[in-house]
Every structure is written in structure tokens, then in C-alpha cells.
Motif scaffolding. Structure first.
Motif, PDB file in Angstrom:
ATOM      1  N   UNK A 226      48.126  52.494  44.234  1.00 19.32           N
ATOM      2  CA  UNK A 226      46.833  51.918  43.883  1.00 19.32           C
ATOM      3  C   UNK A 226      47.100  50.658  43.074  1.00 19.32           C
ATOM      4  N   UNK A 227      46.424  49.567  43.444  1.00 17.35           N
ATOM      5  CA  UNK A 227      46.735  48.280  42.826  1.00 17.35           C
ATOM      6  C   UNK A 227      45.458  47.511  42.516  1.00 17.35           C
ATOM      7  N   UNK A 228      45.397  46.982  41.324  1.00 16.56           N
ATOM      8  CA  UNK A 228      44.339  46.055  40.906  1.00 16.56           C
ATOM      9  C   UNK A 228      45.020  44.804  40.350  1.00 16.56           C
ATOM     10  N   UNK A 229      44.611  43.666  40.833  1.00 13.39           N
ATOM     11  CA  UNK A 229      45.223  42.419  40.378  1.00 13.39           C
ATOM     12  C   UNK A 229      44.118  41.440  39.995  1.00 13.39           C
ATOM     13  N   UNK A 230      44.015  41.161  38.696  1.00 11.60           N
ATOM     14  CA  UNK A 230      43.014  40.204  38.217  1.00 11.60           C
ATOM     15  C   UNK A 230      43.563  38.788  38.197  1.00 11.60           C
ATOM     16  N   UNK A 231      44.780  38.612  38.711  1.00 12.52           N
ATOM     17  CA  UNK A 231      45.426  37.302  38.807  1.00 12.52           C
ATOM     18  C   UNK A 231      45.464  36.602  37.441  1.00 12.52           C
ATOM     19  N   UNK A 232      45.813  37.385  36.443  1.00 12.72           N
ATOM     20  CA  UNK A 232      45.948  36.849  35.090  1.00 12.72           C
ATOM     21  C   UNK A 232      47.273  36.116  34.966  1.00 12.72           C
ATOM     22  N   UNK A 233      47.242  34.948  34.350  1.00 12.21           N
ATOM     23  CA  UNK A 233      48.457  34.184  34.104  1.00 12.21           C
ATOM     24  C   UNK A 233      48.623  33.888  32.623  1.00 12.21           C
ATOM     25  N   UNK A 234      49.886  33.832  32.184  1.00 10.82           N
ATOM     26  CA  UNK A 234      50.223  33.524  30.798  1.00 10.82           C
ATOM     27  C   UNK A 234      50.904  32.168  30.711  1.00 10.82           C
ATOM     28  N   UNK A 235      50.752  31.524  29.571  1.00 15.12           N
ATOM     29  CA  UNK A 235      51.589  30.391  29.187  1.00 15.12           C
ATOM     30  C   UNK A 235      51.790  30.492  27.679  1.00 15.12           C
ATOM     31  N   UNK A 236      53.045  30.577  27.243  1.00 17.64           N
ATOM     32  CA  UNK A 236      53.332  30.856  25.830  1.00 17.64           C
ATOM     33  C   UNK A 236      54.275  29.820  25.240  1.00 17.64           C
ATOM     34  N   UNK A 237      54.118  29.643  23.921  1.00 14.35           N
ATOM     35  CA  UNK A 237      54.896  28.624  23.218  1.00 14.35           C
ATOM     36  C   UNK A 237      55.069  29.029  21.757  1.00 14.35           C
ATOM     37  N   UNK A 238      56.244  28.737  21.204  1.00 16.74           N
ATOM     38  CA  UNK A 238      56.520  29.007  19.797  1.00 16.74           C
ATOM     39  C   UNK A 238      56.190  27.768  18.956  1.00 16.74           C
ATOM     40  N   UNK A 239      55.713  28.030  17.722  1.00 13.89           N
ATOM     41  CA  UNK A 239      55.392  26.953  16.784  1.00 13.89           C
ATOM     42  C   UNK A 239      55.919  27.301  15.396  1.00 13.89           C
ATOM     43  N   UNK A 240      56.213  26.258  14.627  1.00 12.79           N
ATOM     44  CA  UNK A 240      56.408  26.452  13.201  1.00 12.79           C
ATOM     45  C   UNK A 240      55.061  26.823  12.587  1.00 12.79           C
ATOM     46  N   UNK A 241      55.099  27.661  11.554  1.00 10.42           N
ATOM     47  CA  UNK A 241      53.855  28.013  10.873  1.00 10.42           C
ATOM     48  C   UNK A 241      53.542  26.932   9.848  1.00 10.42           C
ATOM     49  N   UNK A 242      52.456  26.179  10.031  1.00 11.05           N
ATOM     50  CA  UNK A 242      52.144  25.104   9.085  1.00 11.05           C
ATOM     51  C   UNK A 242      51.593  25.655   7.771  1.00 11.05           C
ATOM     52  N   UNK A 243      51.808  24.921   6.701  1.00 11.14           N
ATOM     53  CA  UNK A 243      51.254  25.308   5.405  1.00 11.14           C
ATOM     54  C   UNK A 243      49.730  25.156   5.431  1.00 11.14           C
ATOM     55  N   UNK A 244      49.029  26.162   4.920  1.00 13.11           N
ATOM     56  CA  UNK A 244      47.578  26.095   4.810  1.00 13.11           C
ATOM     57  C   UNK A 244      47.154  27.097   3.737  1.00 13.11           C
ATOM     58  N   UNK A 245      47.008  26.644   2.501  1.00 13.11           N
ATOM     59  CA  UNK A 245      46.636  27.567   1.408  1.00 13.11           C
ATOM     60  C   UNK A 245      45.305  28.272   1.644  1.00 13.11           C
ATOM     61  N   UNK A 246      44.450  27.705   2.463  1.00  9.82           N
ATOM     62  CA  UNK A 246      43.148  28.315   2.700  1.00  9.82           C
ATOM     63  C   UNK A 246      43.140  29.359   3.795  1.00  9.82           C
ATOM     64  N   UNK A 247      44.252  29.536   4.492  1.00 12.44           N
ATOM     65  CA  UNK A 247      44.286  30.490   5.602  1.00 12.44           C
ATOM     66  C   UNK A 247      44.289  31.915   5.064  1.00 12.44           C
ATOM     67  N   UNK A 248      43.356  32.722   5.522  1.00 11.19           N
ATOM     68  CA  UNK A 248      43.269  34.102   5.066  1.00 11.19           C
ATOM     69  C   UNK A 248      43.460  35.093   6.229  1.00 11.19           C
ATOM     70  N   UNK A 249      43.911  34.610   7.339  1.00  9.51           N
ATOM     71  CA  UNK A 249      44.167  35.478   8.477  1.00  9.51           C
ATOM     72  C   UNK A 249      45.652  35.462   8.828  1.00  9.51           C
ATOM     73  N   UNK A 250      46.084  36.515   9.521  1.00  5.43           N
ATOM     74  CA  UNK A 250      47.494  36.633   9.918  1.00  5.43           C
ATOM     75  C   UNK A 250      47.711  36.292  11.392  1.00  5.43           C
ATOM     76  N   UNK A 251      46.692  36.480  12.190  1.00  7.59           N
ATOM     77  CA  UNK A 251      46.803  36.186  13.612  1.00  7.59           C
ATOM     78  C   UNK A 251      45.424  35.922  14.179  1.00  7.59           C
ATOM     79  N   UNK A 252      45.364  35.683  15.477  1.00  5.94           N
ATOM     80  CA  UNK A 252      44.097  35.285  16.088  1.00  5.94           C
ATOM     81  C   UNK A 252      44.053  35.739  17.545  1.00  5.94           C
TER      82      UNK A 252
END
Length: 505
Positions: A226-252
Motif C-alpha cells: 500500500x503506497x501513498x505519495x504526497x510528492x513532498x520534497x525537502x531542501x535543507x541548509x546549515x546556518x550559524x546561529x546569529x546573536x539575538x538577545x530578544x529571541x525567546x524561542x529555540x526552534x520554528x
């Protein structure tokens, strides 16, 4: 979960490191004499998460467990390897998976955190725009975030601390070896013609599994698929974490909707990095061109992810992943099954990885395997292979239901059409999501199911249904704001802002 203290085998008096070294140096000699010891020998094909956890469990009952891994495995290095192509994209280990792996390998969570992994509360520690609306700062489920390379390397090291488990890297199985009666599996044939005898063979080679062809060679029919394919594609990239004293979240997490099937995930990783994975269905799949990464992020339902990375320094070029279809190979339906053979993990049932269930599903299958073999000796385990295959594969039912019912919302999805019950459930789940955005009680139940900690029926009990349906005035797909009420956009300190700050001072 049993530990080594409950094993029915004699324990060695040497330490794990010395035992592994001795087996390594005597490897060729041991293989020549493997035939007369096959009775208490298990072979696991594939050293991904499903294979590693299966090896740990089988070491409770087999005196020798050999992991066969096609890739070379640099000792102690958390590096990318071809056998886990999705490792360059966001991974989530939900609370249930983390708890089970900790039970199998006590102390592994602490070692992961010490190496840079993070434990967070989802969605409280994140900015999360669901298909309905922004989640408020509600508590849902604990998640462990780390690079897949770190997860695999750490778990592998802990599994190999058991002197009964050894690994042969750079080796690949090319087929099964049939027993004298033709109805059992008695080992595997490796690349180069070598045969490795075993009482039990476990295929945990993932999406590239050749088990249907191997079974056909032994005279067994191919399983229905049984197969379901929503044809989802990914594109991923690494970044340096920029300084932001106002950031109160860990991820998004900015999710898409059927009318705009584009989304993006940002998570912190070991090494003080962000990993950003952009996703899209069908023609909305993101490009891997450097110059198109930010414009795609800017096209999402919220500018929050774009705002976070627009000035961040990239550490890599984008990497694509497209093999995201849900596929269930129904081994549980076969009337005949060879004794001495099991198929686990993605090799039996794989689900769209966007829901983050792969590693937790592997842990659930390992838990089921442990329960089935708890009181059996190696010969009895081999004889019970058909029952064990059904029980372990049954653990995939909930991840499969979650992934396929959500994927069926997208018009581009290929697969059996949703029946009336599924369509009703989809409408109800849209209401659950809208309620979970702000109602702590609904959020707790919703994330309990999503993390595979609670059964799906939790969302259908009378108390939950009353809470959900009492909020029917809430639109299931409202117009959403750019940012949630509890966290505004980042402060941009340009020249005018700096002049204003000096005047205020």
C-alpha cells in the motif's frame, strides 16, 4: 525492558572494550567456525536506528549478534554516510522514542545532551504555525533534537558496549541462505560470496531493502504493498546561529496548507548550528539552488523563518531529499513465512518523514521485539518468526494512520482515495488542531498522540470531544498573523534605530 542482568547466557569477565577488540582481531577465524555456533547467533542487516535497537534487544537472548553495515563507519566520528541520506535534514526524536531508547541503553540521553543535543518542550519552546493558527506557549511533548549523525554515532557506541554485539562495516548482504528443509532461513550470503550462518536474520536495511526479492528466491510470494505519495520534497541548509538577545524561542515550524503546500522547519543542532529544512508538495517542492533558498522561505505563510535566517551565515549549500512516500509492505498478510527471518523498520513500513516518527517507530518495534522474545530461547525465537513479524509490524499502525490521513489532504497525493470515515476524521482533527493552539488540555492530548505516547483514541474520549466541539466557533483555517501574539518580529537595528537609541539615552 530487560537488561543484561536478566539474560539467560553466561557473561564474560572481560570488559566490553577488551571483548570487542578480541573479536575484531579474531574476526576471520571466528567466521570460519561460525557454522557450529549458528544456533545462538543472530545477524542484523543495517546499522541504522532500527538495526541498532534490534541488535541491542537480540543480545538479551543470543550470545552473538552481528551487525552487517554496507557503509564504512569511521570510529567515533559523527559524519554523514550514504546509508542514511536523510541525515542532512531535520530529525525529531519524540518523547516516547527517547524514553524507550533510554530504557534499552541507560544513560544514552545524558551522553547525547553532553555532546550538544537539546531537550525541549514542543510547542512551548518553538514558534509553531500549524495549519490552523499559531500555537500559544502551551506545553505539549518533550522532544530531543540533535543531528542524525550524532544520534547514530552515540547510540551505536552504546550498543557496541555489549560484548555480545559486534559490527562488520563495509559489508553487504546479497541474499538469504535457505535451511536444509527449504522453509527456513539459516543465514545470509555476503558480497563476495561469503556465507554467514545464523539462527535468526533481521533485515533492517531501510527503504532500499531487497527482502521481497530475497523471499521470492526462496519460493515465497511478494507482499502486497500500500503506497501513498504526497510528492513532498525537502531542501535543507546549515546556518550559524546569529546573536539575538530578544529571541525567546529555540526552534520554528511553519506548516503549509493544501492551498499553499509550503513549509519550513528550523532547529538548533550540536555544534552551535541551525538546520533549516524547507518542504513543499508537488510543484511546490523547494529548489536546491543557493539563490532560491531565501526566496522560498519568504514565500511561506509567515515571514518568521525568513526573518530568522535572512542575515544568518550559511554553512552549507542546500541539499535535496525526495524519497518521502508512505509505503507498507504487508508481510503480515503472507500465509507462509520462513522461520528465522524478520523485517523491521522502514524495510517493512516507511512513512513520510515530515511527521518525525521514523526513529520513534523503530524504538516501538524494538520494544515489541523485546516483549516477544523475553521468555524464548534462540531456537524458539526463530520458530516464532511469523508471529513476531506480525507483532512488530503492528507497531507501525499509528504512525501510518497519522501520516497517510494527513497526506491525503493534499490534491497531488497518489494512493487510495480516503473513505468517508477518514474524511470525517480529517474534519474533526482540523478542529482538534484549532483547539490545541490555545487550550492546554487539548494540546496535551494532541501532542501525546503525535509523540506516539498516547493512543489515538485519546482524542476521541468524551472529555476531549466536548472540549473540541465546544470550540466549533473557531475557524479551522483562519487568517493568520505574521507572528504569534506572544512573540513579535525581531528588532532590526539599522542606523536610524541606533540614532533613536542614542537620543533616548
Amino acid at each position: 525492558m530487560d537488561d543484561d542482568a536478566t539474560d539467560n547466557h553466561l557473561r564474560t569477565t572481560t570488559g566490553p572494550h577488551a571483548e570487542r577488540q578480541a573479536e575484531h582481531h579474531a574476526g576471520d577465524r571466528a567466521r570460519h567456525h561460525a557454522g557450529d555456533r549458528a544456533g545462538d547467533h543472530a545477524v542484523v542487516l543495517g546499522a541504522g536506528m532500527a538495526g541498532l535497537l534490534a541488535a541491542r534487544v537480540l543480545a538479551m537472548r543470543f550470545s552473538r549478534v552481528t551487525l552487517i553495515e554496507r557503509d564504512e563507519l569511521p570510529l567515533g566520528e559523527a559524519v554523514f554516510r550514504p546509508g542514511i541520506p536523510q541525515s542532512r535534514h531535520v530529525h525529531v526524536l519524540w518523547s516516547r522514542g527517547a524514553e524507550l531508547i533510554e530504557l534499552m541503553l541507560p544513560g544514552v540521553t545524558g551522553k547525547l545532551v553532553a555532546a550538544g543535543a537539546g531537550l525541549f518542550d514542543s510547542p512551548r519552546d518553538f514558534l509553531w504555525l500549524s495549519p490552523a493558527d499559531w500555537f500559544g506557549p502551551v506545553s505539549g511533548s518533550r522532544v530531543l533534537l540533535a543531528s542524525r549523525e550524532l544520534l547514530d554515532t552515540t547510540v551505536r557506541a552504546e550498543v557496541l558496549r555489549n560484548p555480545r554485539v559486534r559490527i562488520r562495516a563495509g559489508a553487504a548482504a546479497t541474499g538469504l541462505v535457505a535451511g536444509p528443509d527449504g522453509r527456513t532461513v539459516s543465514g545470509v550470503e555476503l558480497r563476495g560470496g561469503e556465507r554467514l550462518d545464523a539462527r535468526l536474520v533481521v533485515d533492517a536495511t531501510g527503504r532500499s531493502s531487497k527482502a521481497p526479492a530475497w523471499l521470492a528466491a526462496l519460493g515465497h510470494p511478494a507482499p502486497a504493498v500500500t503506497r501513498y505519495d504526497s510528492h513532498l520534497g525537502y531542501s535543507s541548509r546549515y546556518f550559524e546561529i546569529p546573536d539575538d538577545p530578544g529571541r525567546r524561542w529555540q526552534g520554528m515550524y511553519v506548516q503549509g496548507r493544501p492551498e499553499l503546500p509550503r513549509g519550513g522547519v528550523l532547529v538548533p543542532l550540536d555544534g552551535d548550528r541551525w538546520l533549516v529544512t524547507l518542504v513543499g508538495n508537488g510543484e511546490h517542492a523547494p529548489s536546491v539552488r543557493d539563490e532560491e533558498f531565501l526566496p522560498f522561505a519568504r514565500s511561506l505563510r509567515s515571514p518568521a523563518l525568513y526573518d530568522a535566517i535572512r542575515s544568518a551565515v550559511p554553512l552549507s549549500s542546500p541539499t535535496a531529499f525526495r524519497n518521502t512516500a508512505n509505503e507498507w509492505r504487508h508481510y503480515e498478510r503472507l500465509e507462509r513465512w520462513p522461520a528465522g527471518f524478520l523485517v523491521l523498520g522502514d524495510a517493512a513500513c516507511r512513512v513520510n518523514p515530515v511527521y518525525g516518527h521514523g526513529m520513534t517507530a523503530a524504538a516501538l518495534a524494538a520494544e515489541a521485539l523485546a516483549k516477544e522474545i523475553r521468555t524464548l530461547n534462540p531456537a524458539e525465537i526463530a520458530a516464532a518468526s511469523r508471529r513476531i513479524q506480525r507483532r512488530t509490524l503492528a507497531t507501525a499502525a499509528v504512525p501510518w494512520q497519522i501520516a497517510t490521513s494527513e497526506d491525503m489532504r493534499y490534491p497531488v497525493t497518489e494512493g487510495p482515495a480516503p473513505d468517508r470515515a477518514t474524511r470525517i476524521l480529517q474534519r474533526y482533527m482540523s478542529r482538534v488542531m484549532a483547539g490545541a493552539n490555545t487550550d492546554q488540555a487539548i494540546a496535551s492530548r494532541f501532542f501525546g498522540v503525535l509523540s506516539l505516547t498516547r493512543p489515538p483514541g485519546t482524542l476521541l474520549d468524551p472529555v476531549t470531544m466536548v472540549r473540541v466541539l465546544s470550540r466549533r466557533h473557531l475557524p479551522a483555517s483562519p487568517h493568520t498573523t505574521a507572528y504569534p501574539a506572544h512573540h513579535g518580529p525581531p528588532v532590526r537595528r539599522g542606523p536610524s534605530a541606533e540614532r533613536g537609541a542614542r537620543r533616548s539615552a
